[in-house]
Scaffold this active site. Structure first.
Site, short mmCIF file in Angstrom:
data_model
loop_
_atom_site.label_atom_id
_atom_site.label_comp_id
_atom_site.label_asym_id
_atom_site.label_seq_id
_atom_site.Cartn_x
_atom_site.Cartn_y
_atom_site.Cartn_z
N GLY A 11 -22.27 33.49 47.20
CA GLY A 11 -22.28 33.85 48.65
C GLY A 11 -22.68 32.54 49.30
O GLY A 11 -23.50 31.88 49.02
N SER A 12 -21.63 32.15 50.26
CA SER A 12 -21.84 30.94 51.18
C SER A 12 -22.14 31.31 52.55
O SER A 12 -21.75 30.80 53.51
CB SER A 12 -20.57 30.15 50.89
OG SER A 12 -19.35 30.69 51.54
N GLY A 13 -22.79 32.33 52.46
CA GLY A 13 -23.18 32.98 54.11
C GLY A 13 -24.76 32.13 54.21
O GLY A 13 -24.94 31.05 53.84
N PHE A 14 -25.42 32.52 55.05
CA PHE A 14 -26.75 31.95 55.50
C PHE A 14 -27.65 31.55 54.35
O PHE A 14 -28.00 30.54 54.26
CB PHE A 14 -27.47 32.84 56.63
CG PHE A 14 -26.94 32.85 57.99
CD1 PHE A 14 -26.94 31.60 58.81
CD2 PHE A 14 -26.13 33.90 58.58
CE1 PHE A 14 -26.36 31.68 60.11
CE2 PHE A 14 -25.35 33.71 59.81
CZ PHE A 14 -25.81 32.59 60.48
N GLY A 15 -27.80 32.81 53.52
CA GLY A 15 -28.48 32.47 52.39
C GLY A 15 -28.33 31.61 51.43
O GLY A 15 -29.01 30.48 51.24
N VAL A 80 -17.18 37.59 42.69
CA VAL A 80 -17.93 37.83 41.56
C VAL A 80 -17.79 39.51 41.17
O VAL A 80 -18.10 40.19 42.19
CB VAL A 80 -19.28 37.44 41.64
CG1 VAL A 80 -20.13 37.75 40.52
CG2 VAL A 80 -19.42 36.04 41.80
N GLU A 175 -23.49 44.18 72.67
CA GLU A 175 -22.46 42.68 72.87
C GLU A 175 -20.83 43.00 72.90
O GLU A 175 -20.24 42.53 73.90
CB GLU A 175 -22.65 41.57 71.90
CG GLU A 175 -24.02 41.10 72.08
CD GLU A 175 -24.76 40.27 70.67
OE1 GLU A 175 -25.50 39.48 70.81
OE2 GLU A 175 -24.03 40.41 69.67
N ASP A 313 -29.52 39.64 53.31
CA ASP A 313 -28.99 41.06 53.30
C ASP A 313 -29.12 41.95 52.18
O ASP A 313 -29.13 43.12 52.31
CB ASP A 313 -27.97 41.26 54.18
CG ASP A 313 -27.83 40.83 55.62
OD1 ASP A 313 -28.95 40.49 55.98
OD2 ASP A 313 -26.81 41.01 56.23
#
Ligand SMILES: Cc1cc2nc3c(=O)[nH]c(=O)nc-3n(C[C@H](O)[C@H](O)[C@H](O)COP(=O)(O)OP(=O)(O)OC[C@H]3O[C@@H](n4cnc5c(N)ncnc54)[C@H](O)[C@@H]3O)c2cc1C
Length: 450
Positions: A11-15, A80, A175, A313
């Site tokens: 995962g190349s998100g925030f974490g 994965v 939003e 998450d």
């Protein structure tokens, strides 16, 4: 020379991204960062892509470009599909080709996906907002709805095109509803001749008693008032009962059912951990907890598997919220744990989340923010929101163009990113549209007899 310590990050998100960056310069570590997409997505601004303010490139720069100077990382595209915790390998797949990658330490940061609470059949008619594809799909639907309203001569059907229902009054729902209202009532109104966009209805539905409930009663009331000023109808205490292409059925607490005729629906009612969480839970013999998360130890490892960290998450610890600071701080924390282990220092400390506060925009010039007990709303909160989001956005060029597009949309009334197809007429349903007589194609000329 000692062999490198292989860290695989899913995962190349925030974490995942912040864990990777925190390990920069650690020469004894060899990182493989795997993601099913080639970009790092800044999800908090997805709604601005969906409503034509920003382009997708501005909020989703390529991961390999962000990390191009970090020599100890290899970026790999792939989904994965399996984790073998005994052999210490992950299997990823792309276009039917699989790769098996070994690890010494694994960081799982695969995030979450939209949850329809058992009603995945709603997805086709009420897309969620979790990926770039979702944002572009919604953008096409929203701008397409205005176009088709312009063509429609039947007032009932035109009203269907001009009714937008957003499900879920958390930050994303508020939003989205606020921006659709601004689009219809302010930005685009003068672009159309037949359809009266000022008459567009934007309905925000939620099962609870207030919008933005996580911000507390005072800010929730302020947000509700501001939504009212924008012309957003707030339907609280309301649950969705069914969704189809042209309508949404809702039921209130008294059991009264209402069918809202609306072509465009947006689902922002909830998320659940990414499907990889189930794979991992099965592999380590754990049960997923609330929101499909993986229960983790206080040091973010999985019980009995000191070599596997779960963050963001996907991680279940102390009911931590699904927000980017939890993922970022988790990423930095586990990178630090890895460094400590490699240096032979004591590890296994407890992860402590530092809550810096929350904020959400309601419309241009208007936001709510709750920071360390201080509650702000209106223009000040909105400026703060802009500054914070700009700070976390990755890439200097993206920050510059984002500021430019914000000026265009918020000070001006234009939307820079309106390109999209109009996917609103499912095949076989083109008779749904009563096209204005003067726009009907001319009869083809009779073919000359040979
Ligand atoms: C519309 C929206 C608005 C939001 N607004 C805010 C906000 O204003 N403030 C805030 O703090 N938070 C906000 N959030 C929440 C925040 O974005 C998340 O909490 C945060 O992204 C979680 O980080 P993560 O690293 O756990 O997962 P993510 O950032 O979601 O990253 C997960 C990565 O894993 C990849 N992945 C998933 N499965 C696999 C697999 N099997 N194989 C390979 N790769 C995989 C995905 O492609 C993705 O890149 C918002 C979220 C959304 C959707």
């Amino acid at each position: 020379m000692a062999a490198s310590h292989r860290v695989v990050i899913i995962g190349s998100g925030f974490g995942g991204l912040f864990a990777t960056r925190e390990l920069a310069g650690v020469k004894s570590v060899e990182i493989t960062l795997i993601d099913r997409t080639p970009q790092h997505l800044f999800q908090p601004l997805l709604y601005q892509v969906a409503t034509g303010i920003l382009s997708e490139g501005e909020i989703a720069p390529p991961t390999r470009s962000i990390l191009s100077k970090q020599k100890n990382v290899r970026t790999v595209l792939g989904e994965v599909i399996d984790i073998d915790v005994e052999a210490r390998t992950v299997t990823s797949e792309v276009l039917g080709t699989t790769a098996v990658i070994g690890y010494d330490t694994l960081i799982v940061a695969a995030g979450a996906r939209t949850s329809y609470f058992g009603h995945d059949d709603y997805a086709a008619d009420a897309p969620g907002l979790k990926t770039i594809e979702d944002a572009l799909e919604l953008r096409s639907r929203i701008f397409g709805a205005f176009e088709l309203a312009e063509l429609e001569t039947d007032p009932v059907k035109r009203a269907e095109w001009l009714t937008f229902v957003v499900v879920g009054a958390g930050a994303t729902g508020v939003e989205m509803a606020g921006q659709i209202a601004e689009l219809a009532h302010r930005s685009l109104a003068g672009n159309f001749r037949q359809a009266d966009l000022k008459a567009a209805r934007i309905i925000l539905i939620d099962g609870g008693d207030e919008p933005l409930s996580a911000f507390g009663t005072k800010l929730a009331a302020r947000a509700a008032k501001q939504l009212g000023k924008l012309g957003v109808e707030l339907w609280l205490g309301t649950m969705v009962d069914d969704v189809d292409a042209t309508s949404i059925d809702v039921v209130d607490r008294a059991g009264k059912h209402t069918t809202i005729r609306a072509r465009t629906k947006v689902w922002s009612a909830g998320v659940t951990a990414a499907p990889l969480a189930k794979v991992l839970a099965d592999r380590v013999g754990l049960k997923q907890i609330k929101g499909g998360r993986i229960p983790v130890q206080r040091d973010l490892t999985i019980a009995g598997h000191k070599d596997i960290f779960v963050i963001g998450d996907m991680a279940g610890l102390d009911d931590l919220p699904g927000v980017s600071p939890v993922a970022i701080q988790g990423g930095k924390f586990v990178a630090d744990q890895i460094k400590r282990r490699l240096l032979g220092k004591e590890s296994g400390q407890a992860f402590k989340y530092f809550d810096k506060g929350s904020m959400a925009t309601v419309s241009r010039f208007n936001a709510v923010a709750s920071i360390k007990g201080i509650q702000l709303d209106g223009f000040v909160a909105w400026v703060l929101w802009l500054v914070v989001h700009l700070f976390y956005l990755v890439g200097f060029k993206n920050r510059v163009t984002t500021v430019f597009h914000w000026l265009v949309s918020f000070i001006g009334s234009s939307r820079s990113e309106r390109t999209g197809s109009v996917p609103m007429i499912p095949s076989g349903r083109s008779d749904d549209l009563a096209v204005r007589a003067d726009l009907k194609p001319a009869e083809p000329p009779a073919t000359a007899a040979s």
